[in-house]
Design a protein around this motif. Sequence first.
Motif, mmCIF file in Angstrom:
data_model
loop_
_atom_site.group_PDB
_atom_site.id
_atom_site.type_symbol
_atom_site.label_atom_id
_atom_site.label_comp_id
_atom_site.label_asym_id
_atom_site.label_seq_id
_atom_site.Cartn_x
_atom_site.Cartn_y
_atom_site.Cartn_z
ATOM 1 N N ARG A 10 0.854 -1.181 0.000
ATOM 2 C CA ARG A 10 0.000 0.000 0.000
ATOM 3 C C ARG A 10 0.890 1.231 0.000
ATOM 4 N N ARG A 11 0.417 2.311 -0.606
ATOM 5 C CA ARG A 11 1.214 3.525 -0.745
ATOM 6 C C ARG A 11 0.567 4.664 0.025
ATOM 7 N N TYR A 12 1.358 5.293 0.889
ATOM 8 C CA TYR A 12 0.866 6.373 1.725
ATOM 9 C C TYR A 12 1.749 7.600 1.566
ATOM 10 N N VAL A 13 1.141 8.769 1.661
ATOM 11 C CA VAL A 13 1.893 10.023 1.661
ATOM 12 C C VAL A 13 1.497 10.824 2.899
ATOM 13 N N ILE A 14 2.502 11.304 3.603
ATOM 14 C CA ILE A 14 2.302 12.236 4.708
ATOM 15 C C ILE A 14 3.020 13.514 4.290
ATOM 16 N N ALA A 15 2.249 14.587 4.123
ATOM 17 C CA ALA A 15 2.828 15.839 3.625
ATOM 18 C C ALA A 15 2.543 16.981 4.588
ATOM 19 N N GLY A 48 -1.186 7.351 -7.210
ATOM 20 C CA GLY A 48 -2.035 6.392 -6.508
ATOM 21 C C GLY A 48 -1.775 6.206 -5.029
ATOM 22 N N TYR A 49 -1.147 7.175 -4.386
ATOM 23 C CA TYR A 49 -0.925 7.103 -2.943
ATOM 24 C C TYR A 49 -2.165 7.582 -2.203
ATOM 25 N N ARG A 50 -2.240 7.264 -0.930
ATOM 26 C CA ARG A 50 -3.328 7.726 -0.074
ATOM 27 C C ARG A 50 -2.757 8.705 0.947
ATOM 28 N N HIS A 51 -3.316 9.902 1.013
ATOM 29 C CA HIS A 51 -2.863 10.905 1.978
ATOM 30 C C HIS A 51 -3.438 10.555 3.348
#
Length: 84
Positions: A10-15, A48-51
């Motif tokens: 799974r792909r996640y982004v924390i910005a 396709g990442y999830r924030h």
Amino acid sequence: MIGMGSDDGRRYVIATAIAQYTNAPQWDRPGLVESRRQIIALFTGVLGYRHVSDLGLNPTRAQLTGQLRSFCRSPQRRPDDLLV
């Protein structure tokens, strides 16, 4: 979406961004607000990442490290998860 299948991590982004400095206004970078928005849009759209971050803007060091630690140590994490 890229990478969201059951066989892929799974792909996640924390910005976040520090755009405003209370004790040093000469360091303020208001343009980082829009840059953060663009990064989130790129990663959650095309890539396709999830924030997953509730950090928003201008987190303290404790908020940033606490949230990263909490996210990474969660029992929901898998070895093949990706985080940016």
